[in-house]
Design a protein around this motif. Sequence first.
Motif, short mmCIF file in Angstrom:
data_model
loop_
_atom_site.label_atom_id
_atom_site.label_comp_id
_atom_site.label_asym_id
_atom_site.label_seq_id
_atom_site.Cartn_x
_atom_site.Cartn_y
_atom_site.Cartn_z
N ALA A 30 39.61 25.34 35.64
CA ALA A 30 40.06 24.95 34.31
C ALA A 30 40.03 23.43 34.15
N GLN A 31 40.47 22.71 35.18
CA GLN A 31 40.46 21.25 35.12
C GLN A 31 39.03 20.72 35.03
N LEU A 32 38.12 21.34 35.76
CA LEU A 32 36.71 20.97 35.68
C LEU A 32 36.19 21.14 34.27
N GLY A 71 44.94 13.84 23.65
CA GLY A 71 45.87 12.80 24.07
C GLY A 71 47.19 12.83 23.31
N GLY A 72 47.14 13.18 22.04
CA GLY A 72 48.35 13.14 21.23
C GLY A 72 49.32 14.26 21.50
N LEU A 73 48.83 15.41 21.95
CA LEU A 73 49.69 16.58 22.11
C LEU A 73 50.10 16.86 23.55
N LEU A 74 49.75 15.99 24.48
CA LEU A 74 50.03 16.25 25.88
C LEU A 74 51.52 16.37 26.18
N LEU A 75 52.33 15.46 25.65
CA LEU A 75 53.77 15.50 25.94
C LEU A 75 54.40 16.80 25.44
N LEU A 76 54.07 17.17 24.21
CA LEU A 76 54.60 18.42 23.67
C LEU A 76 54.10 19.60 24.48
N ALA A 77 52.84 19.58 24.88
CA ALA A 77 52.28 20.67 25.68
C ALA A 77 53.02 20.80 27.01
N LEU A 127 46.31 23.27 28.68
CA LEU A 127 45.74 23.54 29.99
C LEU A 127 46.04 22.43 30.99
N ALA A 128 45.85 21.19 30.57
CA ALA A 128 46.04 20.07 31.48
C ALA A 128 47.47 19.96 31.95
N ALA A 129 48.42 20.11 31.02
CA ALA A 129 49.84 19.98 31.38
C ALA A 129 50.29 21.12 32.28
N SER A 130 49.87 22.34 31.99
CA SER A 130 50.33 23.49 32.79
C SER A 130 49.61 23.59 34.12
N ALA A 131 48.33 23.20 34.18
CA ALA A 131 47.57 23.35 35.43
C ALA A 131 48.12 22.46 36.54
N GLN A 401 62.04 22.47 36.86
CA GLN A 401 62.04 22.74 35.42
C GLN A 401 61.43 21.61 34.61
N ASP A 402 61.14 20.46 35.25
CA ASP A 402 60.52 19.34 34.56
C ASP A 402 59.08 19.10 35.01
N SER A 403 58.51 20.04 35.77
CA SER A 403 57.18 19.81 36.32
C SER A 403 56.11 19.70 35.23
N GLY A 404 56.27 20.46 34.14
CA GLY A 404 55.29 20.41 33.06
C GLY A 404 55.26 19.06 32.36
N ILE A 405 56.44 18.53 32.04
CA ILE A 405 56.49 17.25 31.33
C ILE A 405 56.10 16.10 32.25
N ALA A 406 56.39 16.22 33.56
CA ALA A 406 55.97 15.19 34.51
C ALA A 406 54.44 15.16 34.60
N SER A 407 53.82 16.34 34.66
CA SER A 407 52.36 16.41 34.69
C SER A 407 51.77 15.87 33.40
N ALA A 408 52.40 16.19 32.27
CA ALA A 408 51.90 15.72 30.99
C ALA A 408 52.01 14.20 30.88
N SER A 409 53.04 13.61 31.48
CA SER A 409 53.21 12.17 31.37
C SER A 409 52.09 11.41 32.06
N VAL A 410 51.66 11.88 33.24
CA VAL A 410 50.57 11.19 33.91
C VAL A 410 49.25 11.42 33.17
N ASN A 411 49.06 12.62 32.61
CA ASN A 411 47.86 12.85 31.79
C ASN A 411 47.87 11.98 30.54
N SER A 412 49.05 11.81 29.93
CA SER A 412 49.16 10.95 28.74
C SER A 412 48.83 9.51 29.07
#
Length: 489
Positions: A30-32, A71-77, A127-131, A401-412
């Motif tokens: 999925a990341q690929l 890029g704009g929706l990563l944090l919410l995702a 996908l990016a935030a959850s993966a 419980q914060d793993s999704g938002i932590a992943s989204a922050s680095v993607n953002s």
Amino acid sequence: MRPTPTPIPVPQPQLPDPRRWWALCVLGLAQLMILLDSTIVNVALPSMQRQLGMADGDRPWVVTSYTVAFGGLLLLAGRIADHAGRKRVFMSGLLGFALASAAGGVAPTAQVLFAARAVQGAFAALLAASALALVATTFTDPRERRKAIAVFGALGGAGGSLGVVLGGLLTQWAGWRWCLLVNVPIALLALLGSIWTPRDRARRPSGRVDVAGAVLGCGGLTTVVYGCSRAEAQGWTSPSVLGALAGGMALLMAFAWWQTRAATPLLPPRLLRDRRRVAALLAGGALMMAQLSVSLFLTYYLQTVLDWSAMASGLGFLPISVVTTATATQLGTRLLPRLGPRVMMTAGLSLAACGLFQFTLLTPDSSYAANVLPALVTFSVGNGGSFLAIMTSATADVPAQDSGIASASVNSAQQMGGSIGSAAFNTVAASAAAAFHGGTRAAAVHGFTTAIWVPLAVLLLAAAATATLAGTRSSRRTRPGAPTEVPAT
């Protein structure tokens, strides 16, 4: 006679799920696909424009509509993934991405294509935030987690480079529509494979999603990314670009203020109290700025200066994927436990900057093998060496419980760095080339070698920041009774 005390049960360590490496294959696929789709349409833009009758000013929206939504929706995702369940959001993202890709592949008009690309970007954010969150929560053993993140990141890095190659092949042999339709079988294959991945057992945060924070944060990121994307065509001083950047920064400042007062903040401030995580976010943004600048530099140099075809230029990107993957999976996983994130990030960013410096020495008479390839290898070694430390530091010591938002922050952070970097590179390159008195090829090379100083300086500043900030893990000790955290590496 005193009663025998009841023994306190000792919790048994949870055995790793035997399907975890299968899950990594699915998540990596999925990341690929996500990063492949960010570059695969670049080579096909002229064909799209001719067939759909796009105006020159509308053509960038094929790329911009995807990147702005992504890029704009990563944090919410990321927060949606934490609340709704990472595996559920991941599977929904795959299905939505497949449908949006199919819609874009059969789009009868440019407007339908733009809309489909925007929907693609929205599902790519899910996908990016959850993966990445699933990688962090599935692999709890520090040694395995380092290997998993290295492989996951290497596949993502390969996607950006392979997208150029695959885009050229598909456009030449099958037509531009297959640059989008190719995502459908990939996404469906990953969706089928995700059925046999481990269950998402990580705790979910209590409370509701921070709606006000989502509006402010996502609105600010979307506006800034949009402003940067328009700066390439309109210039940084145009009223629309300055207005978008100023408005986006105002929204982000309001977002930061609100996060300190919200009952359930979208981006919990506790995550940013870890100085090592802040250093990783800065390094991630700087590295993505450099990666996209190198991609633009190489595309223009190979095709405009060396007169390579689109297909040959795509193949010229392959050393980046090969060297970055080998460095991250073989060297990074061995050195990170010994040297630590601060040394790995600082050294990797500095080495990547040395690679960019080699690009500044190119001339119209330089060759690929003798001049371009050594610069690519140097940059890719630094890229692979620092990437693993960045991703590990950004997601380590995070409550499950914060793993999704932590992943989204680095993607953002990466998306912001990439958007600003590509816009700055194109603007500086165009200005420097226009002011140069000489032949066309010489002017193009002068523009490229001048513009590459921008990401080079940013890499050196980021290296200095990581050397300063990444020495301590956190400014606050973990409170007794705090949620169980992912082990640090």
